[in-house]
Scaffold this active site. Sequence first.
Site, PDB file in Angstrom:
ATOM      1  N   GLN A 106       1.338  -0.991   0.063  1.00 29.39           N
ATOM      2  CA  GLN A 106      -0.260   0.105   0.060  1.00 29.39           C
ATOM      3  C   GLN A 106       0.875   1.462   0.514  1.00 29.39           C
ATOM      4  OE1 GLN A 106      -3.843  -0.433   2.406  1.00 29.39           O
ATOM      5  NE2 GLN A 106      -1.872  -2.184   3.729  1.00 29.39           N
ATOM      6  N   ASN A 107       2.394   1.002   0.389  1.00 23.59           N
ATOM      7  CA  ASN A 107       3.144   2.502   0.053  1.00 23.59           C
ATOM      8  C   ASN A 107       3.307   2.531  -1.206  1.00 23.59           C
ATOM      9  OD1 ASN A 107       2.829   1.803   3.004  1.00 23.59           O
ATOM     10  ND2 ASN A 107       5.177   1.240   3.640  1.00 23.59           N
ATOM     11  N   VAL A 108       3.548   4.248  -0.942  1.00 24.58           N
ATOM     12  CA  VAL A 108       3.584   5.008  -2.396  1.00 24.58           C
ATOM     13  C   VAL A 108       5.215   5.294  -2.198  1.00 24.58           C
ATOM     14  CG1 VAL A 108       1.162   5.134  -3.122  1.00 24.58           C
ATOM     15  CG2 VAL A 108       2.825   7.475  -1.207  1.00 24.58           C
ATOM     16  N   HIS A 124      -1.514   0.927  -4.593  1.00 27.05           N
ATOM     17  CA  HIS A 124      -1.924   2.786  -4.440  1.00 27.05           C
ATOM     18  C   HIS A 124      -1.296   3.905  -4.812  1.00 27.05           C
ATOM     19  CE1 HIS A 124      -4.261   1.627   0.024  1.00 27.05           C
ATOM     20  NE2 HIS A 124      -4.732   1.879  -1.254  1.00 27.05           N
ATOM     21  N   CYS A 132      -0.786  12.841 -15.699  1.00 21.00           N
ATOM     22  CA  CYS A 132      -1.694  14.447 -16.142  1.00 21.00           C
ATOM     23  C   CYS A 132      -3.291  13.757 -15.231  1.00 21.00           C
ATOM     24  CB  CYS A 132      -1.912  14.162 -17.547  1.00 21.00           C
ATOM     25  SG  CYS A 132      -2.719  15.346 -17.909  1.00 21.00           S
ATOM     26  N   ASN A 218       2.247  -6.885  13.237  1.00 19.78           N
ATOM     27  CA  ASN A 218       2.607  -5.131  13.606  1.00 19.78           C
ATOM     28  C   ASN A 218       2.902  -4.720  14.733  1.00 19.78           C
ATOM     29  OD1 ASN A 218       0.718  -3.729  11.719  1.00 19.78           O
ATOM     30  ND2 ASN A 218      -0.311  -3.158  13.520  1.00 19.78           N
TER      31      ASN A 218
END
Length: 249
Positions: A106-108, A124, A132, A218
Amino acid sequence: MSTGQIEFPVELVSLLRRTSKLAALTGAGVSQESGLRTFRDAQVGLWAQYRPEDLASPEAFQRDPKLVWDWYAWRREAVKGVRPNPGHYALAEIGKHVPEFTLIIQNVDGLHRMAGNQNVLELHGNIQRVRCADCRTFAETWDDDTESVPRCRECGGLRRPDVVWFGEALPRAQLEAAVEAARACDFFFSIGTSGVVQPAASLAFAAHNRGAVVIEINAEPTPLTAKADYAFHGKSGEILPRFVEAVWG
Ligand code: OAD
């Protein structure tokens, strides 16, 4: 419990050693030890300071493109200064031992790839890509520090980060591959994610329903914990390398 006290059950270690199909979902917690902020941790999480609807939605971009652009430029700048941590490298190590290892992220921030992970499904998007908002053409270079949001050379539309905002669909091919991996794997790891953002959060449950062994790593319990077969609570940058050493070392 401190990480030093965590024992990995012998039966788990021995089953994992023989597995050929493993999937892992990661979230912001995996990059926390690299110095990046998570989203939902009290006080320090980004969403404790900012409202997602002001910065991470198509409506926010329509309302105030420059505010959104600047926020992502700021985050891009933060990412530039950080390096993968032992958790990212431990996942890359798993990829060397397990023939069908799918890493769903999920990390960008791009840190998983920087650590050498292959077969990465970016659910993600990636903050290091800019495209654009209208014609989707990617920008090869852009200026982060401009008076107004840069425009697309092809169609003149506004440029935006190639990330998924709230209310937007996830990239279809990546999501389909992630669902497939979750359904087909023998072991599913959920690591450093609060497990509250859909559809990513449902992947662990899909794996569980198909009979996979679900393992959570976690900092704290999550909605998945009760369903997980094993839950290890602590820092992923400490637990993962020890896990990898115990199983494949
Ligand atoms: P969250 O911030 O919601 O959750 C991060 C989780 O990592 C929390 O449960 C923390 O307790 C845990 N954590 C913190 N530090 C850790 C560490 N060192 N080791 C292990 N765990 C740690 O982040 P995500 O679950 O990734 O989406 O959030 C999912 C999505 O919501 C993000 O991709 C982002 C966000 O809004 C978009 O921007 C679309």
